[in-house]
Write a protein that holds these residues in place. Structure first.
Motif, PDB file in Angstrom:
ATOM      1  N   THR A 193      40.280  41.587  36.432  1.00  0.00           N
ATOM      2  CA  THR A 193      40.561  41.873  37.843  1.00  0.00           C
ATOM      3  C   THR A 193      40.495  43.357  38.182  1.00  0.00           C
ATOM      4  O   THR A 193      40.888  43.750  39.280  1.00  0.00           O
ATOM      5  CB  THR A 193      41.952  41.331  38.234  1.00  0.00           C
ATOM      6  N   PRO A 251      37.207  38.066  40.115  1.00  0.00           N
ATOM      7  CA  PRO A 251      37.151  37.731  41.550  1.00  0.00           C
ATOM      8  C   PRO A 251      35.774  37.211  41.978  1.00  0.00           C
ATOM      9  O   PRO A 251      35.684  36.227  42.719  1.00  0.00           O
ATOM     10  CB  PRO A 251      37.484  39.056  42.249  1.00  0.00           C
ATOM     11  N   GLU A 292      36.490  33.402  43.306  1.00  0.00           N
ATOM     12  CA  GLU A 292      36.731  33.287  44.747  1.00  0.00           C
ATOM     13  C   GLU A 292      35.760  32.330  45.448  1.00  0.00           C
ATOM     14  O   GLU A 292      36.185  31.607  46.356  1.00  0.00           O
ATOM     15  CB  GLU A 292      36.730  34.665  45.405  1.00  0.00           C
ATOM     16  N   ARG A 321      42.936  43.950  41.361  1.00  0.00           N
ATOM     17  CA  ARG A 321      42.344  43.006  42.312  1.00  0.00           C
ATOM     18  C   ARG A 321      42.958  41.614  42.092  1.00  0.00           C
ATOM     19  O   ARG A 321      42.249  40.605  42.138  1.00  0.00           O
ATOM     20  CB  ARG A 321      40.823  42.975  42.171  1.00  0.00           C
ATOM     21  N   PHE A 326      44.518  38.128  42.789  1.00  0.00           N
ATOM     22  CA  PHE A 326      44.212  37.250  43.918  1.00  0.00           C
ATOM     23  C   PHE A 326      44.580  35.818  43.562  1.00  0.00           C
ATOM     24  O   PHE A 326      44.863  35.512  42.400  1.00  0.00           O
ATOM     25  CB  PHE A 326      42.727  37.355  44.305  1.00  0.00           C
ATOM     26  N   CYS A 344      45.229  34.674  39.728  1.00  0.00           N
ATOM     27  CA  CYS A 344      44.489  35.582  38.851  1.00  0.00           C
ATOM     28  C   CYS A 344      45.171  36.937  38.865  1.00  0.00           C
ATOM     29  O   CYS A 344      45.322  37.556  39.926  1.00  0.00           O
ATOM     30  CB  CYS A 344      43.045  35.699  39.304  1.00  0.00           C
TER      31      CYS A 344
END
Length: 180
Positions: A80, A89, A93, A123, A125, A136
């Motif tokens: 991440t 991601p 995603e 990052r 998410f 994550c």
């Protein structure tokens, strides 16, 4: 959605994914931390996998869990950050039916107290796909502890008020054998 004040805790089937080009079972402290905390909270860990940080390998494993009737939650650690090999991601995603924007925002807010401005390089998410919630988080063991203890644990607890993710998950009455 209505929430009963007396909704009991319900064990969920959780898959743990470590994203790393260097870790194996002997040194995967982050994945092991998530397994231990999930079990301590009363959940079933149905599967634990370590995968290289490759978009297509990540998608294949998580897609299998999303399609399975036996997995209600996935907690992934690693991939991440901002290096060229950090692809979690980008890999996951696109699989989401809905993003959980507040997860990453809240994780970074909590992390600020622990690591200061370095938290902007996370990052972290989350999202939901086919009745499976996917969290994550960064690959550090401390980040996994923070994420589980201060966010994920309550959101995977049906008794947590005023709301949690359990009512959004598939087959919440199923449990698997905890083999890990």
């Amino acid at each position: 959605m209505s929430h009963s004040k007396n909704t009991p805790f319900m064990p969920l089937n959780i898959a743990v994914l470590t994203v790393s080009d260097t870790r194996d079972e002997s040194n995967d402290t982050s994945g092991q931390t998530l397994v231990e905390r999930a079990k301590a909270a009363g959940h079933n860990v149905c599967e634990k996998v370590i995968v290289k940080d490759d978009v297509y390998q990540l998608r294949a494993i998580v897609s299998k869990w999303i399609a399975s009737n036996d997995v209600q939650a996935v907690v992934a650690t690693g991939g991440t950050g901002f290096t060229a090999r950090d692809n979690t991601p980008e890999a996951l995603e696109p699989l989401f039916d809905k993003a959980v924007e507040g997860f990453g925002e809240t994780f970074r807010q909590i992390s600020y107290d622990e690591i200061g401005t370095s938290t902007v390089q996370s990052r972290a998410f989350a999202g939901i796909a086919n009745g499976t919630v996917i969290f994550c988080v960064p690959g550090s063991t401390n980040a996994c502890k923070t994420a589980w203890d201060k966010l994920i644990k309550e959101q995977l607890d049906a008794s947590h008020r005023p709301c949690n993710f359990v009512n959004h998950l598939k087959n919440i009455d199923l449990v698997c054998d905890s083999r890990n």
